[in-house]
Design an enzyme around this catalytic site. Structure first.
Site, short mmCIF file in Angstrom:
data_model
loop_
_atom_site.label_atom_id
_atom_site.label_comp_id
_atom_site.label_asym_id
_atom_site.label_seq_id
_atom_site.Cartn_x
_atom_site.Cartn_y
_atom_site.Cartn_z
CG ASP A 166 -1.76 1.19 1.44
OD1 ASP A 166 -2.42 1.71 0.47
OD2 ASP A 166 -1.63 1.90 2.55
CG ASP A 169 -0.17 6.29 -1.91
OD1 ASP A 169 -0.93 5.84 -2.38
OD2 ASP A 169 -0.60 7.50 -1.36
C1 IPM Z 1 -5.65 1.67 -1.42
C2 IPM Z 1 -6.23 2.43 -0.28
C3 IPM Z 1 -6.70 1.55 0.62
C4 IPM Z 1 -5.68 0.45 1.23
C5 IPM Z 1 -7.59 2.09 1.81
C6 IPM Z 1 -8.54 3.11 1.69
C7 IPM Z 1 -8.48 0.73 2.42
O1 IPM Z 1 -5.20 3.09 0.68
O2 IPM Z 1 -6.28 1.10 -2.20
O3 IPM Z 1 -4.23 1.90 -1.62
O4 IPM Z 1 -5.16 0.68 2.12
O5 IPM Z 1 -5.69 -0.68 0.24
MN MN Z 2 -3.23 3.40 -0.46
#
Ligand code: IPM
Ligand code: MN
Ligand code: NAD
Length: 373
Positions: free
Chosen positions: A265, A269
């Site tokens: 996750d 990003d």
């Molecule tokens: C993502 C988001 C989700 C995650 C959250 C909103 C549950 O951050 O899709 O990356 O952590 O997977």
């Molecule tokens: Mn995320």
């Protein structure tokens, strides 16, 4: 005919999904593919109006679809987690979408805040999507003696936990349990190594933190070794902190990364930042033998919602991933090429990269390119 369940969701979700649908309509016009879309109005509004997050009946209806296209979940009026866990994670778990495929590609014409123009970044990022610290097992206990019973139910297994805590000299403790199973690790690692093989990549980077979380990621490493041997493809183990460093400094060294859920996750990003921003990153929550769900990596971005400022590229490229998963690779490539053309031309840039093109105008440009080529 392909039946697609559409969940626009919150904030900029509906704005970017609208553009993705426009592009899919153009694909359908050009290639004689037929999509039957059904919208599901889940999210903050539905929850605040009705008190319902996601019903069993909706899950049942979605289970009849060939794929799901989702915008984003989350709203400042609703406590964090209610919609994110109640809708997004529930869908991923319910449909056992154990692969989260998040390709990290820096497209020509996109300024990256982290990578100089002209450097090539093209990473297949595979994130595990049903286990790790995402299983939702935890609790808060007060000083004294307490017992908490926890249950983890997945399509393929069930596990019950009984956590007894005897807390002394401290008013409160919160805990959260992470889980990795041998078969949970195997199936996602298998997918990653298989994907590496099909793309003729000879090295898979396996992310973990096995120097600290020795149990969970010790098992992860053991399985990675077995899977690497089985496929005859080399693997390297790298700790997540080092991967973060290398992704910033030399992202071109990575071609295939596979990661447990939480680190995946966070790293994706970072991957989105490499790609030029969150608005550029697509993803697929994939169950190779079930209903898969496609969504941009970004969230509902309440700070820019309703202003035409959202970048729809992540959502449009997610619909291309959907086309590919549904067996329409040529159509998927076509969509990707159109997005690339538009970005390369430099004529249409959304506000996140300093341009003036509104969300819907960007979608229009992709559609006309697609229909022209
Ligand atoms: C993502 C988001 C989700 C995650 C959250 C909103 C549950 O951050 O899709 O990356 O952590 O997977
Ligand atoms: Mn995320
Ligand atoms: P976010 O991804 O919504 O936004 C982070 C930053 O990136 C913001 O400044 C936003 O304006 C910008 N941004 C995001 N997408 C963009 C786009 N398409 N075009 C231009 N700029 C864009 O993350 P957040 O602010 O941490 O979370 C907001 C809400 O979204 C929270 O409720 C969170 O839980 C939720 N969330 C949902 C998902 C999902 O549905 N998959 C993913 C992440 C966060």
């Amino acid at each position: 005919m392909q039946k697609v369940g559409v969940i626009p969701g919150d904030g900029i979700g509906p704005e970017v999904v609208k553009e993705a649908r426009k592009v899919l309509d153009a694909v359908s016009q050009k290639r004689n593919l037929i999509f039957e879309f059904e919208e599901f109005p889940l999210g903050a509004k539905h929850y605040l109006d009705t008190g319902e997050v996601l019903s069993d009946e909706t899950l049942q209806r979605l289970s009849k679809k060939d794929a799901i296209l989702l915008g984003a979940m989350g709203d400042p009026r609703v406590k964090p987690g209610v919609l994110e866990k109640g809708i997004l994670l529930r869908l991923r778990f319910h449909f056992d979408q154990y692969i989260n495929l998040r390709p990290i590609k820096l497209l020509e014409g996109v300024p990256s805040p982290l990578v100089d123009t002209g450097r090539k970044v093209d990473i297949q990022f595979v994130r595990e999507n049903t286990e790790d610290f995402y299983v939702g097992l935890g609790g808060r206990v007060k000083e004294g003696l307490s017992k908490t019973e926890l249950e983890l139910k997945r399509r393929t297994y069930e596990a019950k936990f009984e956590v007894g805590v005897d807390l002394e000299d401290e008013p409160e403790l919160a805990f959260q349990i992470g889980v990795i199973t041998r078969s949970g690790a195997r199936r996602v690692l298998d997918f990653a190594f298989q994907l590496a093989k099909s793309k003729k990549l000879n090295l898979v980077t396996c992310v973990d933190k096995a120097n600290v979380l020795t149990e969970m990621y010790g098992l992860w490493r053991e399985v990675a070794d077995e899977v690497s041997m089985k496929h005859g493809i080399e693997r390297e183990f790298q700790y997540v902190d080092a991967v973060a460093l290398h992704m910033v400094r030399t992202p071109e060294r990575f071609r295939m990364i596979v990661s447990p859920n939480l680190f995946g996750d966070i790293l994706t990003d970072l991957g989105a930042a490499i790609q030029g921003g969150l608005g550029f990153a697509p993803s697929g929550n994939i169950n190779p033998s079930g209903v898969s769900m496609f969504e941009p990596v970004h969230g509902s971005a309440p700070d820019i919602a309703g202003k035409g400022l959202a970048n729809p590229v992540g959502a449009i490229l997610s619909s291309a991933l959907m086309l590919e998963a549904l067996g329409h690779k040529d159509a998927a490539d076509d969509v990707e090429r159109s997005v690339e053309d538009i970005l390369k031309s430099g004529k249409h840039r959304t506000a996140d990269i300093g341009g003036k093109t509104a969300t819907s105008k960007f979608g229009d440009a992709v559609v006309s390119n697609l229909l022209r080529r």
